[in-house]
Design a protein around this motif. Structure first.
Motif, PDB file in Angstrom:
ATOM      1  N   GLY A 219      41.965  49.142  19.942  1.00  0.00           N
ATOM      2  CA  GLY A 219      40.785  49.441  19.149  1.00  0.00           C
ATOM      3  C   GLY A 219      40.770  48.617  17.879  1.00  0.00           C
ATOM      4  N   PRO A 220      39.764  48.813  17.006  1.00  0.00           N
ATOM      5  CA  PRO A 220      39.625  48.021  15.780  1.00  0.00           C
ATOM      6  C   PRO A 220      40.833  48.132  14.855  1.00  0.00           C
ATOM      7  N   SER A 221      41.531  49.279  14.877  1.00  0.00           N
ATOM      8  CA  SER A 221      42.664  49.458  13.983  1.00  0.00           C
ATOM      9  C   SER A 221      44.015  49.106  14.603  1.00  0.00           C
ATOM     10  N   SER A 222      44.004  48.653  15.844  1.00  0.00           N
ATOM     11  CA  SER A 222      45.264  48.322  16.525  1.00  0.00           C
ATOM     12  C   SER A 222      45.932  47.122  15.862  1.00  0.00           C
ATOM     13  N   GLU A 223      47.268  47.203  15.722  1.00  0.00           N
ATOM     14  CA  GLU A 223      48.023  46.131  15.088  1.00  0.00           C
ATOM     15  C   GLU A 223      49.052  45.494  16.015  1.00  0.00           C
ATOM     16  N   ARG A 224      49.503  46.279  16.990  1.00  0.00           N
ATOM     17  CA  ARG A 224      50.498  45.745  17.930  1.00  0.00           C
ATOM     18  C   ARG A 224      50.061  46.057  19.359  1.00  0.00           C
ATOM     19  N   ALA A 225      50.327  45.117  20.242  1.00  0.00           N
ATOM     20  CA  ALA A 225      49.908  45.277  21.644  1.00  0.00           C
ATOM     21  C   ALA A 225      51.094  45.090  22.572  1.00  0.00           C
ATOM     22  N   VAL A 226      51.023  45.787  23.706  1.00  0.00           N
ATOM     23  CA  VAL A 226      51.938  45.518  24.802  1.00  0.00           C
ATOM     24  C   VAL A 226      51.121  44.830  25.895  1.00  0.00           C
ATOM     25  N   ILE A 227      51.565  43.641  26.307  1.00  0.00           N
ATOM     26  CA  ILE A 227      50.909  42.919  27.388  1.00  0.00           C
ATOM     27  C   ILE A 227      51.663  43.247  28.678  1.00  0.00           C
ATOM     28  N   ILE A 228      50.956  43.840  29.632  1.00  0.00           N
ATOM     29  CA  ILE A 228      51.557  44.200  30.924  1.00  0.00           C
ATOM     30  C   ILE A 228      51.064  43.191  31.955  1.00  0.00           C
ATOM     31  N   ASN A 229      52.002  42.495  32.560  1.00  0.00           N
ATOM     32  CA  ASN A 229      51.641  41.452  33.525  1.00  0.00           C
ATOM     33  C   ASN A 229      52.314  41.747  34.859  1.00  0.00           C
ATOM     34  N   VAL A 230      51.507  41.780  35.931  1.00  0.00           N
ATOM     35  CA  VAL A 230      52.035  42.053  37.269  1.00  0.00           C
ATOM     36  C   VAL A 230      52.161  40.729  38.025  1.00  0.00           C
ATOM     37  N   ILE A 231      53.327  40.491  38.605  1.00  0.00           N
ATOM     38  CA  ILE A 231      53.612  39.238  39.313  1.00  0.00           C
ATOM     39  C   ILE A 231      54.017  39.564  40.736  1.00  0.00           C
ATOM     40  N   GLY A 232      53.331  38.912  41.716  1.00  0.00           N
ATOM     41  CA  GLY A 232      53.652  39.161  43.128  1.00  0.00           C
ATOM     42  C   GLY A 232      52.827  40.298  43.674  1.00  0.00           C
ATOM     43  N   GLY A 233      53.228  40.818  44.820  1.00  0.00           N
ATOM     44  CA  GLY A 233      52.487  41.905  45.454  1.00  0.00           C
ATOM     45  C   GLY A 233      51.088  41.478  45.799  1.00  0.00           C
ATOM     46  N   LEU A 234      50.084  42.240  45.379  1.00  0.00           N
ATOM     47  CA  LEU A 234      48.701  41.946  45.737  1.00  0.00           C
ATOM     48  C   LEU A 234      47.961  41.204  44.644  1.00  0.00           C
ATOM     49  N   ASN A 235      48.653  40.368  43.866  1.00  0.00           N
ATOM     50  CA  ASN A 235      47.972  39.566  42.866  1.00  0.00           C
ATOM     51  C   ASN A 235      48.202  38.107  43.141  1.00  0.00           C
TER      52      ASN A 235
END
Length: 453
Positions: free
Chosen positions: A435-451
Motif C-alpha cells: 500500500g501507499p505506506s509500505s516500506e519493505r517488500a518480500v518478492i516471492i518468485n516461483v521457478i519451475g512447475g507450471l510456470n
C-alpha cells in the motif's frame, strides 16, 4: 539468357535464396519441373558463384516406371558432371505402418532423405521445383478441405534450408522453356490419375477457372502472398498473447492458460495461441481440426471442472481461472515437477510500482505475523478476500472458486500461520498487498512447475 532464367535470377536475388560460395543441392525427380530447375541452376551457378549437386528419391511406388526415372536422373547428372545422391525407399510400407496416405508418406520420406543428403554433401540449401501453379493448387486444396490462414498462405520462397527458385514462374513458362531448350524429361503417369485430389484440381478445376480468367493462377498466388503477410502479423501478435497468458511445466509438460486475460483477447489471436499449444503438446497437426480449437477457446469461458478429450491423447481441463492443456497422463495425477519458491527482501516506495505476473508476487513484509512457508491446505486456513479485509474460510474460498475437489489438496500455498498469503498461480490475499505506506517488500518468485522457466 532466356527470359525464364532472367526471372528466376531476379527471384533468387530479391529473396536472398542463394549466396556466393554456397553449395546448392537440386531435388530432381526427372519430371519437367525439376529438369527445368536443374538446367536453370546449371546456367546460374557461374553467375552467382555457387556449387551444384543433386539428389533423387525413388519412392518404390510405381514399380518399373519409378526405376526408369532413377536411371534417367543418373544419366542426366552424369552427362552434366553433377554429383548425385540416390535414395531407394519403400513408401507403401511406411504408409501402411503409420496410417498415412501415399502422398503424406512420400513427402515425409522425401524431406527426411533431403536432410540426410544435405548433411552428407555438406550442402547449404536444397532447391525444389515448386512453381506458381503448385501454389495455386495448394491454395485451392487447403481452401476446399478447410484451412487456417497459414494453410492459405502457400509456400514461402525460403524456409529453413529449402529454397524454391521457380516459385514466380507459371507452368506454361516452364513448358515453353523446356521446348525452347530441347530438354528431355520423364512423365509420371500417376499425374493423370484423378483419384488424387491434387490431380483433379490441376487437371480439371484450374482449367475451368481459367475459362473465367486467364490470370487465375497469378491472382490466386497474389492472394496467397497477401494472406501470408497477414498471417505473419497475426502470429507476431499471438506470440505476445502467448507470453502474457501461457505458462508451461518444463519443456514437455502441460501448458496452463490464464483464462482471465486470455478471454479478453480477439478470437482470432486466441486461435493462434491454441494452435501453438496443440502443436507443442502433440508434435503434429494430423487429426487436429478447427473444431478442436474452437472447443478449447469455448472451454476457457466455462465453469471450473469442465474438460474436453482431444485427439493425439490430449486433454483440456478448466480449473478455476486456468485451463490446463496437455497429455492425459500428465493431467490425471501423473508425476510432475514441484516448483521452487524463492523469497527476497527489498526496500519499497509507493512510487516504485512492481510487475504484475502470475508467478511473481510482491507483498508487504511488515504485515507478516509468524513467518512464510510453502505448503498445502490445512484445517482452519483462512484468506482475506477484499480491500475491507473480510476473511473467509479457505475451504469456502475453494468452493466459491469452483476448484475441483480432486485438486484442492495439491494446491501449493504461501502461508503465514493459518493465513493464506498466496494461492500460487492464483489469488493473492488482500491482507498482504503493498500500500501507499509500505516500506519493505518480500518478492516471492516461483521457478519451475507450471510456470515459464
Amino acid at each position: 539468357m532466356h527470359k525464364l532464367v532472367s526471372r528466376v535470377l531476379d527471384h533468387i536475388i530479391n529473396n536472398d535464396l542463394i549466396r556466393r560460395d554456397e553449395r546448392v543441392m537440386a531435388g530432381i525427380s526427372g519430371g519437367i519441373d525439376s529438369v527445368c530447375l536443374f538446367y536453370v541452376l546449371l546456367e546460374l551457378k557461374e553467375v552467382l558463384s555457387f556449387d551444384l549437386c543433386a539428389v533423387h528419391v525413388e519412392h518404390g511406388i510405381r514399380g518399373e516406371s519409378s526405376r526408369r526415372d532413377e536411371r534417367f536422373v543418373r544419366a542426366l547428372c552424369e552427362k552434366e558432371h553433377v554429383s548425385l545422391r540416390v535414395f531407394n525407399e519403400n513408401v507403401p510400407e511406411l504408409a501402411r505402418k503409420q496410417g498415412l496416405s501415399l502422398e503424406e508418406a512420400a513427402r515425409l520420406i522425401r524431406y527426411r532423405d533431403f536432410d540426410t543428403a544435405l548433411t552428407e554433401a555438406g550442402a547449404d540449401k536444397i532447391a525444389v521445383a515448386h512453381h506458381m501453379n503448385d501454389q495455386a493448387e495448394t491454395f485451392l486444396f487447403n481452401l476446399i478441405r478447410g484451412s487456417s490462414l497459414r494453410g492459405l498462405s502457400g509456400m514461402s520462397p525460403l524456409r529453413g534450408k529449402i529454397i524454391r527458385p521457380l516459385l514466380n514462374c507459371a507452368r506454361s513458362e516452364i513448358e515453353e522453356y523446356a521446348a525452347c531448350m530441347g530438354l528431355e524429361y520423364v512423365t509420371d503417369e500417376s499425374n493423370r490419375d484423378e483419384s488424387y485430389s491434387r490431380n483433379r484440381i490441376r487437371n480439371s478445376v484450374i482449367p475451368q477457372l481459367e475459362r473465367v480468367s486467364a490470370r487465375t493462377v497469378f491472382h490466386i498466388t497474389k492472394a496467397g502472398d497477401f494472406i501470408r503477410e497477414a498471417d505473419e502479423y497475426l502470429q507476431s501478435q499471438a506470440d505476445e498473447l502467448y507470453t502474457e497468458c501461457v505458462t508451461k511445466a518444463g519443456r514437455k509438460g502441460p501448458c496452463v492458460i490464464d483464462t482471465e486475460s486470455f478471454n479478453t483477447a480477439p478470437h482470432i489471436l486466441k486461435g493462434y495461441v491454441v494452435r501453438r499449444i496443440l502443436k507443442e503438446q502433440s508434435g503434429r497437426w494430423k487429426d487436429i481440426s478447427s473444431v478442436n480449437i474452437d472447443d478449447i477457446i469455448g472451454l476457457c469461458e466455462k465453469q471450473s471442472g469442465k474438460r474436453i478429450e482431444l485427439p493425439c491423447g490430449l486433454l483440456a481441463l478448466k480449473t478455476g481461472d486456468r485451463l490446463k492443456l496437455g497429455k492425459k497422463e500428465d493431467l490425471r495425477g501423473g508425476p510432475s515437477e514441484r516448483p521452487r519458491v524463492e523469497f527476497e527482501l527489498a526496500d519499497y516506495g509507493a512510487h516504485m510500482g512492481f510487475p504484475e505476473k502470475n508467478y511473481t508476487k510482491w507483498i508487504d513484509y511488515d504485515k507478516i505475523k509468524n513467518g512464510l512457508c510453502v505448503r498445502t491446505r490445512r484445517e482452519g486456513d483462512r484468506i482475506t478476500i477484499d480491500s475491507e479485509l473480510h476473511r473467509q474460510a479457505f475451504k469456502k474460498y475453494l468452493i466459491n472458486e469452483k476448484i475441483p475437489v480432486n485438486e484442492r489438496d495439491s494446491l501449493l500455498l504461501v502461508a503465514d500461520g493459518s493465513d493464506i498469503v498466496w494461492v500460487i498461480g492464483g489469488r493473492l490475499s488482500e491482507g498482504y498487498k503493498l500500500g501507499p505506506s509500505s516500506e519493505r517488500a518480500v518478492i516471492i518468485n516461483v521457478i519451475g512447475g507450471l510456470n515459464n522457466e
